[in-house]
Every structure is written in structure tokens, then in C-alpha cells.
Design an enzyme around this catalytic site. Structure first.
Site, PDB file in Angstrom:
ATOM      1  N   GLY A 148      68.345 -55.424  -3.748  1.00 49.95           N
ATOM      2  CA  GLY A 148      69.668 -55.270  -4.349  1.00 49.95           C
ATOM      3  C   GLY A 148      70.063 -53.811  -4.333  1.00 49.95           C
ATOM      4  O   GLY A 148      70.403 -53.263  -3.297  1.00 49.95           O
ATOM      5  N   GLN A 149      70.047 -53.198  -5.493  1.00 50.23           N
ATOM      6  CA  GLN A 149      70.418 -51.802  -5.675  1.00 50.23           C
ATOM      7  C   GLN A 149      71.823 -51.533  -5.142  1.00 50.23           C
ATOM      8  O   GLN A 149      72.052 -50.591  -4.391  1.00 50.23           O
ATOM      9  CB  GLN A 149      69.386 -50.882  -5.018  1.00 50.23           C
ATOM     10  CG  GLN A 149      68.011 -51.037  -5.646  1.00 50.23           C
ATOM     11  CD  GLN A 149      66.980 -50.126  -5.028  1.00 50.23           C
ATOM     12  OE1 GLN A 149      66.625 -50.300  -3.870  1.00 50.23           O
ATOM     13  NE2 GLN A 149      66.515 -49.169  -5.806  1.00 50.23           N
ATOM     14  N   HIS A 150      72.746 -52.396  -5.568  1.00 49.35           N
ATOM     15  CA  HIS A 150      74.135 -52.237  -5.166  1.00 49.35           C
ATOM     16  C   HIS A 150      75.050 -53.036  -6.091  1.00 49.35           C
ATOM     17  O   HIS A 150      74.593 -53.850  -6.881  1.00 49.35           O
ATOM     18  CB  HIS A 150      74.345 -52.683  -3.712  1.00 49.35           C
ATOM     19  CG  HIS A 150      74.082 -54.143  -3.492  1.00 49.35           C
ATOM     20  ND1 HIS A 150      72.865 -54.611  -3.070  1.00 49.35           N
ATOM     21  CD2 HIS A 150      74.870 -55.227  -3.635  1.00 49.35           C
ATOM     22  CE1 HIS A 150      72.921 -55.933  -2.968  1.00 49.35           C
ATOM     23  NE2 HIS A 150      74.129 -56.319  -3.303  1.00 49.35           N
ATOM     24  N   ALA A 151      76.331 -52.767  -5.943  1.00 48.58           N
ATOM     25  CA  ALA A 151      77.382 -53.570  -6.571  1.00 48.58           C
ATOM     26  C   ALA A 151      78.296 -54.046  -5.442  1.00 48.58           C
ATOM     27  O   ALA A 151      78.303 -53.469  -4.355  1.00 48.58           O
ATOM     28  CB  ALA A 151      78.169 -52.754  -7.582  1.00 48.58           C
ATOM     29  N   LYS A 153      73.265 -54.560  -9.509  1.00 44.85           N
ATOM     30  CA  LYS A 153      72.149 -55.489  -9.617  1.00 44.85           C
ATOM     31  C   LYS A 153      70.928 -54.966  -8.875  1.00 44.85           C
ATOM     32  O   LYS A 153      71.047 -54.415  -7.777  1.00 44.85           O
ATOM     33  CB  LYS A 153      72.535 -56.876  -9.113  1.00 44.85           C
ATOM     34  CG  LYS A 153      73.007 -56.923  -7.681  1.00 44.85           C
ATOM     35  CD  LYS A 153      73.823 -58.174  -7.450  1.00 44.85           C
ATOM     36  CE  LYS A 153      75.116 -58.006  -6.712  1.00 44.85           C
ATOM     37  NZ  LYS A 153      76.072 -57.051  -7.047  1.00 44.85           N
TER      38      LYS A 153
END
Length: 139
Positions: free
Chosen positions: A51-54, A99
């Protein structure tokens, strides 16, 4: 709006019988959007962070159909951790929340249902850029 009001835990019905378990997930019914993309993450372990993004547009439902994982949800003000540990449990994530998925069990298969087809331009992959876009300043 509080972070807890942005995401939802979904519980899908068990339609199985003596032959085994059966879970049905339908878009625009149990899932609050039409499903346009499906992908899954497997072969990760408890050291991997995904993830590590929006996303500016996409909504998601995450379901650990096997094993377990955790999801850290962040709206720039609050954060919450949800453990996905039952194949009938889904986590609905709206657009514009950060997330991180992590702590995957060895047998984890994380199924992801998305409201859109993939478009890399709608991803925000830098947390500081995400905070700027949503107008949050952290000290």
C-alpha cells in the site's frame, strides 16, 4: 468527520452448508460500488509493507480470504489499525485515505476489490504530498 466514520467493516453472509463454506460478495449491494478491478496480494510475510498510498478516486474493499493481515488507515488527522482475520470480513476504504497493509501471515491472501480500473495518476505515493493535498499540516 472522524476517521471511524470514513471506513466500514463489512460482514459477508455465510451461505455454506454441510458441504463447506460459501461467501458471495456482490458489487453495488454488499460492496458500496460497482467492482471494476480485482487483485490479490499473496506470498508476503510479516516484514512486508504494501500500500503506502492514497487514491484520489478509487474506493476499495479488502478481504483476507486466507490468513491474516493488518491495515493502517490514516486521514491525516487520525489513524486506526484494522486486523483482517476472517474470510467473511471486508474493510471498505473510501477515496483519499492513506493505507498501509502489513503483518501478513504466511498463508495470507488479501483480495482487493476496486471501484476503478488502474490509473497510476490517481495514486498519491508520498505521505507529505497527501497531507498537502488534503490541507493538513502536521507539527
Amino acid at each position: 468527520m472522524a476517521l471511524q466514520d470514513k471506513f466500514r467493516i463489512l460482514e459477508f453472509p455465510d451461505l455454506g452448508d454441510e458441504r463447506g463454506k460459501l461467501v458471495v460478495v456482490e458489487g453495488e449491494d454488499m460492496v458500496p460500488f460497482a467492482i471494476n478491478r480485482v487483485f490479490y496480494i499473496y506470498g508476503s510475510d510479516d516484514t512486508v509493507m504494501r500500500g503506502q498510498h492514497a487514491n484520489r478516486i478509487s474506493e476499495f474493499v479488502l478481504i483476507n480470504v486466507s490468513g491474516t493481515s493488518k491495515v493502517r488507515i490514516d486521514d491525516g488527522v487520525e489513524e486506526c489499525i484494522v486486523e483482517l482475520n476472517r474470510p467473511r470480513m471486508g474493510l471498505y476504504l473510501p477515496a483519499m485515505v492513506w493505507k498501509d497493509m502489513y503483518d501478513f501471515s504466511a498463508d495470507s491472501v488479501l483480495l482487493v476489490l476496486a471501484s476503478t480500473h488502474y490509473d497510476g495518476a490517481e495514486y498519491i505515493r508520498n505521505y507529505e504530498d497527501y497531507l498537502k493535498e488534503i490541507g493538513v499540516t502536521k507539527k
